[in-house]
Structures are given as C-alpha cells and as structure tokens.
Design an enzyme around this catalytic site. Structure first.
Site, PDB file in Angstrom:
ATOM      1  CE1 TYR A 136      48.099 110.205  63.617  1.00 19.14           C
ATOM      2  CE2 TYR A 136      49.385 110.119  61.598  1.00 19.14           C
ATOM      3  CZ  TYR A 136      49.302 110.315  62.950  1.00 19.14           C
ATOM      4  OH  TYR A 136      50.435 110.622  63.644  1.00 19.14           O
TER       5      TYR A 136
ATOM      6  CE1 TYR B 192      53.286 113.649  64.544  1.00 22.09           C
ATOM      7  CE2 TYR B 192      55.360 113.526  63.375  1.00 22.09           C
ATOM      8  CZ  TYR B 192      54.255 112.907  63.903  1.00 22.09           C
ATOM      9  OH  TYR B 192      54.122 111.546  63.809  1.00 22.09           O
TER      10      TYR B 192
ATOM     11  CG  ASP C 228      62.220 116.402  65.840  1.00 15.58           C
ATOM     12  OD1 ASP C 228      62.838 115.929  64.869  1.00 15.58           O
ATOM     13  OD2 ASP C 228      61.095 116.006  66.196  1.00 15.58           O
TER      14      ASP C 228
ATOM     15  CE  LYS D 198      59.255 112.098  58.714  1.00 19.84           C
ATOM     16  NZ  LYS D 198      58.699 112.950  59.766  1.00 19.84           N
TER      17      LYS D 198
HETATM   18  C1  LIG Z   1      58.345 112.408  61.116  1.00 16.31           C
HETATM   19  C2  LIG Z   1      58.825 113.142  62.297  1.00 16.31           C
HETATM   20  C3  LIG Z   1      59.046 112.472  63.523  1.00 16.31           C
HETATM   21  C4  LIG Z   1      58.747 111.012  63.725  1.00 16.31           C
HETATM   22  O1  LIG Z   1      59.527 110.174  62.948  1.00 16.31           O
HETATM   23  P1  LIG Z   1      59.029 108.680  62.618  1.00 16.31           P
HETATM   24  O2  LIG Z   1      60.160 108.080  61.867  1.00 16.31           O
HETATM   25  O3  LIG Z   1      57.767 108.802  61.841  1.00 16.31           O
HETATM   26  O4  LIG Z   1      58.796 108.008  63.936  1.00 16.31           O
HETATM   27  C5  LIG Z   1      59.541 113.218  64.570  1.00 16.31           C
HETATM   28  N1  LIG Z   1      59.796 114.539  64.438  1.00 16.31           N
HETATM   29  C6  LIG Z   1      59.614 115.205  63.281  1.00 16.31           C
HETATM   30  C7  LIG Z   1      59.945 116.643  63.190  1.00 16.31           C
HETATM   31  C8  LIG Z   1      59.094 114.525  62.173  1.00 16.31           C
HETATM   32  O5  LIG Z   1      58.876 115.199  61.037  1.00 16.31           O
END
Ligand SMILES: *Cc1c(COP(=O)(O)O)cnc(C)c1O
Length: 439
Positions: free
Chosen positions: A21, A149, A250, A279
């Site tokens: 970004y 997000y 997520d 992550k």
């Molecule tokens: C970081 C994140 C993503 C995306 O993961 P990347 O490995 O950066 O593609 C998706 N959802 C959540 C909640 C995140 O924190």
C-alpha cells in the site's frame, strides 16, 4: 553496516521496490532489517527493536526459533517441493491430522492454500460450488459485516469493509456483496439482541440469494481492530443454520491462540461450515494457509456438478511449509500458549490502561494478545514510526489505530517496554495528522 551502504540500499529500494500500500513516487520511509531473533528485530544500523507486530500476526514462537529452523532444514534435505496432483506426502498428512484435531469439532476436510487471501477465495468457491451442486444456483452472493478484512485478492476484497476497503476504487468491477453494520456491542460489554437485528433482516429478505456469510470471529483485524460480543457469532451461527446458509469464519488473524482461545470461534462455541486459517500456522516462517470444511460441505460439493473443487495451486501443500507448520503446531500442543496469552493480556490491560488519561486516545481495547489504542485523529505514519524506533520498539499503526499483537514468547520486561512506548507516543500531539479541534 556502514551508513553509506545502508543509504545506497535504501535508495535502490525507494527507486524500484513496491512496499504494501505505498506510492512508487513518494514512499514512506522503510527500515533496513539485518536479522531477527526472539522478539527482537535488529536493524542494519545496529539498533534493536522489540517487535510489537509479530510481523502482522504471524510470528508467535519468536524469530529464528531453533526448533522451527531445524524442522525446515530437515525438510529441505528430503524435498523442498513436489506437486500435489497425484502425489501426497507425510508432512501434509500430519499437518491435516493436527489441524482437524485442533479445530472446532466437525471441520475435517482440509484444503491447503498458499496464502490467507487464497484460502478465502477457496472458501468462497466452496460456498458457491455448494450452491451449484445442491441445485440452488441463485444463491451466489456472500454476506458479511462491515469493518472486515479478508485479504487482497478479488473475492476476498469484495467482502472487505465497503468504505475503508477498496470498494470505491473498484466500484462497478467487484462482485457486489451484502453488508450489515459491524456489531456495535464490544467484547465484555452487556449483550443486547438489537445488535443482531440488521443481520436477521438481511437473511430474512435475501437468504435465497446467499451462498454464505463470512466473518472474522470476535476480532475484526486489519479492518479496524474491533472486538465484538461472542453472542453475535452464536446468533449468526443459529441464523445461518435456520436459512441453510453456510457460515465461513476467517480465523487467519485470530487462530492459534491470539484471542486467548485456540480459535476465536470457541468464544461462541460455534462450529462453522468452513474455516480459513493462515498467518501463524507456520509460526510466521512462510506464506501458507488452509481452508477447512465439514464433511457435509465436502460431500455436497463432491456429489453435484462438477463434483471436484475447482482449485489447485502450483505450491499446494508445499512440504517446507507443512514441515514448519507441523513443528509450530506441535509446540502449541506440547505447551499450550493460552496461560502465557492470559499473562500478556493482564500486562497489557494494566499498562495500556494508562493511555485512557491521554487526550489523544478515544478508546483502549485489550483481548488475548491484542492491545489497541483507538485515537481521535489518524496518525502520521512516518512521524509515529520514527518515535517508536527512537524508543526501541517496532509498531506500525494505521489510521486511528495504534496497536500491538506481541509474540507469545515476549518477556514481561519487553512487553512492559512496548506498552509504555505506546502510551508515550500516543501522548505526542505531533504524531497525529490533525489537531484536536477536528474531533
Ligand atoms: C491477513 C488476513 C488475510 C489475508 O491473508 P494473506 O496471507 O495476507 O493473503 C485474510 N483474512 C484475515 C482476517 C487476515 O487477517
């Protein structure tokens, strides 16, 4: 490293390399890291910074962890990669076993993806294929709460916050999804069922168009660092069942202990239909993620047309990533991180509480190993980081949020220093973009 050499490297970086970004014309300053160990980043200039970011949630056992290093090196000597089409391997099988055992009961089908965003794409594909396979082709939209997000790829982006995300930029091009306001009742506040009415309304009126609802459970991360009431997720799970709409959680940021439970969904006792993890799965060693689904979801997809899941990345189930993830999860299993996370939470509660007296700070929130100062004005990133580096800590705020999510292995002293730097910097008026009147 000599100052001249550092300047040359930074000059090249500025001229040729895009950072997340940022503009290629007027990029914000970057710091040259030489190495990292435990909870400390070492700059080429010799300074040492206590890490408050866990490199965006993912480093939990410390940088340069001997066990993770060993696991990775051992796997390199066997094979770094083989295709996953027509081939399988022990690291992937072992990792699947561990994930199924750890995850909320019932999530037992595992799809390995190369990054969090891709795992969200896969989750959405699963939901859409579920609709198609069950003959309900009109169910092709996804609903979510604003302030979320879910990643930067196309469909993941379409369910990110409609205002703070990239919707306006790509308006007319992104698939239009359904949004309801984010839950307003915070974690630890008193539940009031009114908070859930917009979601009830949405599902009542549009369930026949919905393949799934996707949310970050309990903590919305990069969309605003907001922590909401577990009852919301509980109600959502029941509502989705009532209308036979899939629930995708997520857990990419929240999984593996971050919120004080192994998975944040556990705060609500919810078992989703589909769950994304990423992550911290590799202890922050490399990009990797997984999408877990229930037997029912897998069964429906596999029984209808085209009967296979239409996804298969080149580096699917990469053995190096699997090997390091196996070791990372083994470490979580051998000694649960949850007691340490509770201690981290207690220290942050005590230390960050002092920010409540600061005129620039609107709200202080702490849950598990996540500490947030919400400020009245947006920060001036470059100024703010300069002040943090001066204090020997690494913190990267955004917008009106100065936050930390320390590694589980941080020491008490390091954590106290980190928190005090946060409170200190929040007290400096010049790190904010606007003066107080704009409040
Ligand atoms: C970081 C994140 C993503 C995306 O993961 P990347 O490995 O950066 O593609 C998706 N959802 C959540 C909640 C995140 O924190």
């Amino acid at each position: 490293m000599k100052t001249l050499e550092i300047d040359n490297l930074l000059e090249f970086d500025k001229e040729h390399i895009w950072h997340p970004y940022t503009s290629m014309k007027e990029p914000l300053p970057v710091y040259l890291v030489e190495s990292a160990c435990g909870a400390v980043l070492k700059l080429e200039s010799g300074e040492e910074l206590i890490d408050g970011m866990s490199s965006w949630w993912c480093v939990i056992h410390g940088y340069n962890n001997p066990r993770l290093n060993r696991a990775l090196k051992a796997q390199v000597d066997k094979m770094s990669h083989v295709m996953f089409g027509g081939i399988t391997h022990k690291p992937a099988i072992e990792l699947s076993k561990k994930l199924i055992k750890m995850a909320p009961m019932g999530l037992e089908k595992v799809f390995f993806a190369d990054s969090g965003s891709v795992s969200v794409e896969v989750a959405i594909k699963m939901a859409l294929q579920y609709s198609i396979a069950s003959g309900r082709v009109r169910r092709n939209k996804i609903a979510t709460i604003s302030g979320g997000y879910h990643g930067d790829t196309w469909h993941a982006m379409s369910v990110c916050d409609p205002v703070g995300g990239m919707h306006s930029l790509y308006s007319g091009r992104l698939p239009i999804q359904y949004f309801v306001p984010r839950p307003s009742i915070g974690f630890g506040e008193e539940w009031c069922s009114d908070d859930f009415l917009p979601m009830i309304d949405l599902l009542e009126n549009h369930h026949e168009e919905l393949a799934a609802v996707i949310v970050e459970p309990i903590v919305q991360g990069a969309g605003g660092m907001w922590m909401y009431h577990p009852q919301y997720l509980k109600e959502l799970s029941l509502l989705c069942k009532r209308y036979d709409v899939l629930l995708i959680v997520d857990e990419i940021a929240t999984g593996f202990g971050r919120t004080g439970k192994m998975f944040a969904s556990e705060w609500s006792g919810v078992v989703p239909d589909i769950m994304c993890v990423g992550k911290a799965i590799t202890g922050g060693y490399m990009s990797f993620a997984a999408t877990l689904a229930t037997a029912k979801v897998a069964d429906v997809i596999s029984s209808g047309e085209p009967s296979v899941i239409m996804h298969g990345p080149t580096f699917m189930a990469n053995p190096l990533a699997c090997a390091v993830a196996n070791e990372s999860l083994l470490m979580l299993d051998e000694s649960s991180p949850l007691p340490r996370i509770a201690e981290i939470e207690a220290i942050m509660l005590e230390e960050l509480d002092k920010a409540k007296e600061c005129a620039n700070v609107k709200n202080v929130r702490v849950l598990g190993a996540i500490g947030v100062l919400e400020t009245y004005s947006p920060v001036d990133m470059a100024r703010c980081q300069e002040e943090f580096v001066k204090r020997g800590v690494w913190v990267r705020p955004f917008g009106r949020l100065i936050y930390i999510m320390p590694q589980y292995i941080i020491t008490d002293d390091q954590l106290v220093k980190l928190c005090r730097a946060l409170v200190d910097v929040a007290n400096i008026d010049s790190v904010f973009q606007c003066s107080h009147e704009v409040r």
